[in-house]
Write a protein that holds these residues in place. Structure first.
Motif, mmCIF file in Angstrom:
data_model
loop_
_atom_site.group_PDB
_atom_site.id
_atom_site.type_symbol
_atom_site.label_atom_id
_atom_site.label_comp_id
_atom_site.label_asym_id
_atom_site.label_seq_id
_atom_site.Cartn_x
_atom_site.Cartn_y
_atom_site.Cartn_z
ATOM 1 N N SER A 168 0.855 -1.178 0.000
ATOM 2 C CA SER A 168 0.000 0.000 0.000
ATOM 3 C C SER A 168 0.894 1.232 0.000
ATOM 4 C CB SER A 168 -0.868 -0.030 1.258
ATOM 5 O OG SER A 168 -1.641 1.131 1.361
ATOM 6 N N SER B 120 1.054 5.384 0.329
ATOM 7 C CA SER B 120 0.353 6.595 0.761
ATOM 8 C C SER B 120 1.184 7.831 0.456
ATOM 9 C CB SER B 120 0.099 6.547 2.271
ATOM 10 O OG SER B 120 -0.752 5.486 2.593
ATOM 11 N N ASN C 102 1.289 11.744 1.738
ATOM 12 C CA ASN C 102 0.771 12.654 2.764
ATOM 13 C C ASN C 102 -0.399 12.034 3.532
ATOM 14 O OD1 ASN C 102 2.694 14.569 2.042
ATOM 15 N ND2 ASN C 102 1.330 15.545 0.585
ATOM 16 N N GLY C 103 -0.286 10.727 3.810
ATOM 17 C CA GLY C 103 -1.273 10.038 4.636
ATOM 18 C C GLY C 103 -2.498 9.517 3.917
ATOM 19 N N VAL C 104 -2.552 9.650 2.578
ATOM 20 C CA VAL C 104 -3.690 9.186 1.798
ATOM 21 C C VAL C 104 -3.218 8.121 0.820
ATOM 22 C CG1 VAL C 104 -5.522 9.850 0.180
ATOM 23 C CG2 VAL C 104 -4.803 11.443 1.983
ATOM 24 N N VAL C 105 -3.874 6.937 0.819
ATOM 25 C CA VAL C 105 -3.507 5.865 -0.106
ATOM 26 C C VAL C 105 -3.767 6.331 -1.532
ATOM 27 C CG1 VAL C 105 -3.990 3.492 -0.838
ATOM 28 C CG2 VAL C 105 -3.963 4.068 1.598
ATOM 29 N N ARG C 106 -2.759 6.117 -2.410
ATOM 30 C CA ARG C 106 -2.846 6.589 -3.799
ATOM 31 C C ARG C 106 -2.619 5.437 -4.778
ATOM 32 N NH1 ARG C 106 -5.195 11.577 -3.659
ATOM 33 N NH2 ARG C 106 -4.176 12.858 -2.098
ATOM 34 N N TYR D 223 -0.668 8.260 -9.630
ATOM 35 C CA TYR D 223 -0.581 9.508 -8.866
ATOM 36 C C TYR D 223 0.806 10.126 -9.022
ATOM 37 C CZ TYR D 223 -1.154 12.856 -5.092
ATOM 38 O OH TYR D 223 -1.232 14.009 -4.358
ATOM 39 N N ILE E 154 5.993 10.084 1.210
ATOM 40 C CA ILE E 154 5.425 8.874 0.628
ATOM 41 C C ILE E 154 5.866 7.674 1.442
ATOM 42 C CG2 ILE E 154 5.348 7.403 -1.417
ATOM 43 C CD1 ILE E 154 5.828 9.933 -3.068
ATOM 44 N N TYR F 190 9.192 0.992 5.013
ATOM 45 C CA TYR F 190 8.716 2.324 4.632
ATOM 46 C C TYR F 190 9.689 2.966 3.665
ATOM 47 C CZ TYR F 190 5.893 1.836 8.824
ATOM 48 O OH TYR F 190 5.029 1.380 9.765
#
Length: 77
Positions: free
Chosen positions: A40, A42, A44-48, A52, A60, A73
């Motif tokens: 997965s 992300s 800035n904290g949003v899954v993309r 993107y 990221i 990470y």
């Protein structure tokens, strides 16, 4: 550093090591850093999704559970 390259910090051996990447989107970053398709990602904290676009200053993180239950990470600053 090449004009289009971005600086990336990758967690390795208990610390973050800086690398340069040429990826402009999440899909290209997966290829360049061998991030598994099942991880997965992300921004800035949003899954993309893989299409993107990556921009300077974004954070990221790619996360996938490994055999021992830990996490990996990848951070772009």
């Amino acid at each position: 550093m090449a004009e289009d390259a971005k600086k990336v910090r990758v967690l390795s051996g208990g610390g973050f090591e800086e690398q340069e990447v040429n990826a402009h989107n999440i899909g290209a970053l997966r290829t360049e850093l061998d991030i598994p398709a099942g991880a997965s990602v992300s921004v800035n904290g949003v899954v993309r999704t893989d299409d993107y676009s990556i921009e300077d200053g974004q954070i990221i993180a790619a996360v996938q559970n490994n055999k021992t239950g830990g996490w990996t990470y990848y951070i772009i600053r």
